[in-house]
Design a protein around this motif. Structure first.
Motif, short mmCIF file in Angstrom:
data_model
loop_
_atom_site.label_atom_id
_atom_site.label_comp_id
_atom_site.label_asym_id
_atom_site.label_seq_id
_atom_site.Cartn_x
_atom_site.Cartn_y
_atom_site.Cartn_z
N LEU A 252 0.84 -1.20 0.00
CA LEU A 252 0.00 0.00 0.00
C LEU A 252 0.87 1.25 0.00
CD1 LEU A 252 -2.87 1.21 0.16
CD2 LEU A 252 -2.65 1.17 2.65
N ASN A 253 1.92 1.23 0.78
CA ASN A 253 2.86 2.36 0.81
C ASN A 253 3.46 2.60 -0.58
OD1 ASN A 253 4.91 4.26 1.84
ND2 ASN A 253 6.33 2.54 1.65
N ARG A 254 3.88 1.52 -1.23
CA ARG A 254 4.53 1.63 -2.54
C ARG A 254 3.58 2.22 -3.58
NH1 ARG A 254 5.23 -3.69 -3.87
NH2 ARG A 254 6.91 -3.76 -2.33
N GLN A 255 2.38 1.70 -3.65
CA GLN A 255 1.45 2.15 -4.69
C GLN A 255 0.87 3.53 -4.39
OE1 GLN A 255 1.65 0.58 -7.29
NE2 GLN A 255 2.45 -1.40 -6.59
N ALA A 256 0.64 3.83 -3.11
CA ALA A 256 0.12 5.16 -2.75
C ALA A 256 1.14 6.24 -3.08
CB ALA A 256 -0.25 5.19 -1.27
N LYS A 257 2.42 5.96 -2.83
CA LYS A 257 3.46 6.95 -3.15
C LYS A 257 3.55 7.18 -4.66
CE LYS A 257 7.08 5.31 -0.95
NZ LYS A 257 8.46 5.27 -0.42
N ARG A 258 3.34 6.13 -5.44
CA ARG A 258 3.35 6.29 -6.89
C ARG A 258 2.26 7.26 -7.34
NH1 ARG A 258 2.48 0.97 -9.96
NH2 ARG A 258 2.87 2.30 -11.77
N VAL A 259 1.05 7.06 -6.81
CA VAL A 259 -0.08 7.91 -7.19
C VAL A 259 0.16 9.35 -6.72
CG1 VAL A 259 -2.53 8.36 -6.79
CG2 VAL A 259 -1.75 6.04 -7.30
N LEU A 260 0.63 9.51 -5.50
CA LEU A 260 0.87 10.86 -4.97
C LEU A 260 1.93 11.58 -5.79
CD1 LEU A 260 0.78 10.18 -1.12
CD2 LEU A 260 -0.91 11.43 -2.45
N LYS A 261 2.96 10.87 -6.18
CA LYS A 261 4.01 11.49 -6.99
C LYS A 261 3.45 11.98 -8.32
CE LYS A 261 8.69 10.72 -8.75
NZ LYS A 261 9.83 9.76 -8.84
N LEU A 262 2.58 11.18 -8.92
CA LEU A 262 1.96 11.58 -10.19
C LEU A 262 1.06 12.81 -10.01
CD1 LEU A 262 1.13 8.00 -11.44
CD2 LEU A 262 2.53 9.66 -12.69
N LEU A 263 0.51 12.96 -8.80
CA LEU A 263 -0.34 14.13 -8.50
C LEU A 263 0.48 15.31 -8.00
CD1 LEU A 263 -3.39 12.37 -6.79
CD2 LEU A 263 -3.16 13.11 -9.18
N GLY A 264 1.80 15.17 -8.00
CA GLY A 264 2.68 16.29 -7.63
C GLY A 264 3.05 16.35 -6.18
N GLU A 265 2.87 15.26 -5.42
CA GLU A 265 3.20 15.25 -3.99
C GLU A 265 4.28 14.21 -3.72
OE1 GLU A 265 0.01 15.40 -1.09
OE2 GLU A 265 -1.44 15.67 -2.71
N GLU A 266 5.34 14.64 -3.06
CA GLU A 266 6.41 13.73 -2.66
C GLU A 266 6.32 13.50 -1.15
OE1 GLU A 266 8.69 12.11 -4.28
OE2 GLU A 266 8.77 13.01 -6.28
N VAL A 267 6.17 12.24 -0.74
CA VAL A 267 6.14 11.90 0.68
C VAL A 267 7.14 10.78 0.93
CG1 VAL A 267 3.72 12.59 0.95
CG2 VAL A 267 4.28 10.22 0.41
N LYS A 268 7.58 10.63 2.19
CA LYS A 268 8.53 9.58 2.53
C LYS A 268 7.85 8.22 2.60
CE LYS A 268 11.79 12.47 5.15
NZ LYS A 268 12.40 12.69 6.49
N TYR A 269 6.69 8.19 3.22
CA TYR A 269 5.97 6.92 3.33
C TYR A 269 4.49 7.18 3.60
CZ TYR A 269 6.82 7.78 8.34
OH TYR A 269 6.90 8.34 9.59
N VAL A 270 3.70 6.16 3.31
CA VAL A 270 2.25 6.19 3.52
C VAL A 270 1.89 4.94 4.32
CG1 VAL A 270 -0.01 6.02 2.38
CG2 VAL A 270 1.76 7.52 1.44
N TYR A 271 0.93 5.06 5.20
CA TYR A 271 0.54 3.90 6.01
C TYR A 271 -0.96 3.93 6.30
CZ TYR A 271 0.88 7.42 9.73
OH TYR A 271 0.73 8.55 10.49
N PRO A 272 -1.57 2.75 6.44
CA PRO A 272 -2.98 2.70 6.83
C PRO A 272 -3.12 2.90 8.34
CG PRO A 272 -2.15 0.49 6.52
CD PRO A 272 -1.01 1.42 6.18
N THR A 273 -4.15 3.59 8.74
CA THR A 273 -4.44 3.76 10.16
C THR A 273 -5.74 3.04 10.50
OG1 THR A 273 -5.70 5.82 9.87
CG2 THR A 273 -3.32 6.01 10.20
N VAL A 274 -5.81 2.53 11.71
CA VAL A 274 -6.99 1.78 12.15
C VAL A 274 -7.35 2.20 13.57
CG1 VAL A 274 -7.86 -0.52 12.78
CG2 VAL A 274 -6.58 -0.20 10.66
N GLY A 275 -8.64 2.39 13.78
CA GLY A 275 -9.18 2.60 15.12
C GLY A 275 -10.27 1.58 15.37
N CYS A 276 -10.10 0.74 16.37
CA CYS A 276 -11.06 -0.34 16.63
C CYS A 276 -12.05 0.05 17.72
CB CYS A 276 -10.33 -1.61 17.07
SG CYS A 276 -9.27 -2.32 15.82
N GLU A 277 -13.31 -0.16 17.43
CA GLU A 277 -14.35 -0.06 18.46
C GLU A 277 -14.67 -1.48 18.92
OE1 GLU A 277 -17.73 2.19 17.02
OE2 GLU A 277 -16.43 3.29 15.65
N GLN A 278 -14.47 -1.75 20.19
CA GLN A 278 -14.61 -3.11 20.71
C GLN A 278 -15.86 -3.23 21.56
OE1 GLN A 278 -12.32 -6.01 20.38
NE2 GLN A 278 -14.28 -6.84 21.06
#
Length: 690
Positions: free
Chosen positions: A165-191
């Motif tokens: 996900l990090n690899r492919q998200a960075k590819r898309v962001l770069k094409l849209l003109g944004e350079e980032v070091k890394y991308v990650y999914p976030t999760v919040g669990c309701e238990q």
């Protein structure tokens, strides 16, 4: 202050800064965030620092804490104690012990990838998740694989999916003109969970062996008045919640929200968002700590998805988003979402992923226990759909149709003169939607309360990464000057193609089932029906292309899931037979005998005893019904096929209807039998304690 205790049992960043050299800490951060290789010298320094910190905290042992396919965590403890060449005691913990451990791979579910004579397996340190101390033991989060390197745990696919996900998200962001070091999914669990008295629990064989009540007539009250939801928390429960928070905070877990849920005895806690793998680790700890703390308060914490009939079951709402190293949420629409190409691109990727891989997302939530929950009492149906809310649905429609969108804001200024004005949110909440956009994230409401959320998240991560991969492949072919135009065309085309998955209405209506079928959406009512599609060609391709699972590993997970379903249902069947034979039938016969004796006494005294005779006749009728379906269930159980897919289908289609009829008859008998003669606590006893 309680904040001073937060994370006190965690080898977190602040602790590492004290125990590690600055250069080592910086290299570890690079390993965690950007996947840099682990150097031996770095691992050795971390191991020594980790041991010193743990011993300073009173720990005597360490363990590789991992998540096998059982759905719970596993640990084998070793002490820091060793001996030198003179046979004198020393304390020892090397980088080798930190990085690699051994476990018996044949003793955990492997789906046929490990035989008994092929026992060796490995646990491998996960440096992206903090070590912690639990019960005097240093727990080191790890992955788990076989001797041949085959994945045998819940964590490894999640970590791999985060990489892709990090690899492919960075590819898309770069094409849209944004350079980032890394991308990650976030999760919040309701238990969600239930708390019941330990004494009542111990008297219910079904609760002890299966986690749910196989019998039980509905109470007169149930959750009809809605007084429990968000109601004042009982003092005993409040004391439990206070200690739960305290223990979780020590483990660095951001336990944020707690309240009474809709059903009596049901409660919920929710954590602040974290990186997906950390959130999954922490949710496993949450469930373990819940059970431990509940026991100290004379409660049992029940995590089964549907422990009681006729009232809400328990889910684990998985709130999922994507963020970059800057902390920015890529699913935040902003003030003008229609002009936010980045948001539209990622939203479209999610919609496409859910539509393309409905079956896998359903499988991620398919368990014997969750089958009882889905489809009612605020649990979503088994049909996957995406809820966007009115504004975003209108935006999507305008993109597809090529029309402009009208903006509107609603302010509640009429509530009362002395109340401040209140702006309406962009979306309502749809409690019947399995996958709902809730402002800046998607809430996957289908997973059950007892599951490890790693499965839902590695599938979601991989499916979204695949959408982004295809988007990036296409956009990279566009001329440099028209990438944005190409992106808009892509978004419009994909939303048009996948609009069938978008549904804002009532998921409980029969009309939706009919409409979903017309749209070509999948509807897998049972776990066996869903698992049948785990190794479909498109699903194997998805996992192999993205390097998340091999075909063999997918088939092993299919085998494990089906085997678990059959085993759990077999436990329910045997428990039901035993309770009928040893508890319910003797109780009914005993009460009927007393009733018959009373009838004879009344007749001898000159009374007709018509009502009593009528009651005895109804008891006899229900007793015959119970006996009939009990025998049919046992006969069918003894004829259960051998193959797991065939056995799962057979249980769901043939045996469960007999189980349902047994329950109906037994529950009717409960309402006709003197409470003093009924062999176990009823729903009123269990749900409405003081």
């Amino acid at each position: 202050m309680f904040t001073d205790e937060f994370g006190s049992n965690v080898f977190n960043d602040s602790v590492m800064k004290k125990y590690l050299m600055p250069d080592t800490f910086a290299k570890l951060e690079n390993i965690r965030n950007e996947g840099a290789p682990m150097e031996q010298a770095i691992a050795e320094e971390i191991a020594q620092a980790m041991m010193k910190w743990a011993i300073d905290k009173g720990a005597t042992h360490y363990t590789h804490w991992f998540q096998p396919m059982t759905g719970i965590t596993a640990e084998k403890h070793d002490s820091f104690l060793s001996m030198d060449h003179e046979f004198k005691p020393i304390l020892e913990f090397s980088s080798k012990a930190l990085i690699k451990g051994e476990a018996d791979a044949s003793s955990f579910p492997s789906g046929g990838m490990r035989a008994t004579f092929e026992g060796r397996g490995y646990t491998v340190w996960d440096p992206t998740s903090d070590a912690f101390i639990k019960d005097g033991t240093l727990c080191i989060p790890t992955a788990f694989c076989s001797y041949t390197g085959a994945v045998l745990d819940k964590k490894t696919p999640l970590l791999r999916s985060m990489v892709v996900l990090n690899r492919q998200a960075k590819r898309v962001l770069k094409l849209l003109g944004e350079e980032v070091k890394y991308v990650y999914p976030t999760v919040g669990c309701e238990q969600e969970y239930f708390l019941v008295n330990k004494s009542d629990y111990a008297k219910r064989e079904d609760l002890v062996l299966t986690g749910r009540t196989l019998f039980g007539s509905l109470t007169p009250k149930g959750q009809l008045l809605g007084t429990h939801y968000y109601g004042s928390i009982r003092s005993r429960v409040k004391a439990f919640m206070a200690e739960l928070d305290e223990e979780l905070w020590k483990l660095g877990i951001y336990s944020k929200t707690e309240h009474n849920e809709a059903a009596p005895c049901q409660h919920e806690m929710a954590c602040i968002f974290n990186k997906a793998n950390v959130a999954a680790d922490q949710n496993q700890l949450v469930m373990e700590v819940m059970r431990t703390v509940a026991n100290r308060h004379d409660f049992v914490c029940i995590l089964h998805e549907k422990p009681f009939a006729g009232i809400n079951g328990s889910g684990k709402h998985n709130n999922w988003a994507i963020a970059s190293d800057t902390g920015e949420n890529l699913l935040k629409p902003g003030k003008e979402p229609e002009n936010n190409i980045r948001f539209l691109m990622f939203m479209t990727a999610v919609i496409k992923a859910v539509d393309d891989y409905q079956d896998l997302l359903r499988i991620s939530s398919a368990t014997a226990s969750n089958d009882y929950r889905l489809g009612g009492n605020e649990a979503p149906p088994a049909i996957l759909s995406v809820f966007l809310g009115t504004d975003l649905e209108e935006l999507v429609k305008s993109i597809i149709d090529g029309t402009s969108i009208k903006k509107s804001k609603t302010e509640y200024s009429y509530l009362a003169d002395n109340l401040p004005g209140l702006m309406q949110d962009k979306t309502d909440r749809n409690r019947t939607s399995p996958f709902a956009f809730t402002g800046n994230r998607f809430e996957f409401r289908m997973p059950g309360s007892s599951v490890n959320v790693s499965c839902a998240n590695f599938i979601l991560n991989t499916a979204v990464a695949e959408s982004l991969r295809l988007f990036a492949d296409e956009l990279e072919k566009a001329d440099a000057g028209r990438v944005e135009e190409a992106a808009k065309e892509l978004i419009r085309r994909e939303l048009t193609e996948h609009k069938r998955i978008i549904f804002n209405g009532n998921g409980y209506e029969d009309l939706w089932v009919e409409e979903a079928e017309k749209r070509g959406l999948m509807n897998f009512a049972s776990t066996p029906d869903a698992y049948r599609h785990y190794d479909d060609e498109k699903n194997i391709r998805l996992m192999e292309v993205n390097g998340v699972l091999s075909a063999e590993e997918i088939r092993s997970r299919k085998s494990i899931g089906l085997t678990e379903y059959v085993q759990l249902m077999n436990i329910e069947i045997k428990t039901m037979l035993e309770m009928i034979d040893k508890q319910i039938i003797p109780a009914v016969i005993g009460y009927a005998g007393k009733l018959a004796g009373g009838i004879n006494q009344r007749k001898a005294a000159g009374f007709t005893a018509e009502k009593e005779t009528e009651l005895l006749g109804r008891i006899e009728e229900e007793y015959e019904t119970l006996s009939k379906y009990r025998d049919l269930m046992e006969e069918a159980f003894n004829a259960e096929p051998g193959g797991m897919q065939e056995a799962g289908d057979y249980i769901y289609e043939t045996i469960k209807p007999y189980m349902n009829e047994c329950r109906k008859a037994a529950d009717r008998l409960e309402t006709m039998t003197d409470k003093k003669d009924w062999p176990f606590p009823d729903y009123t006893d269990i749900l409405f304690y003081v």
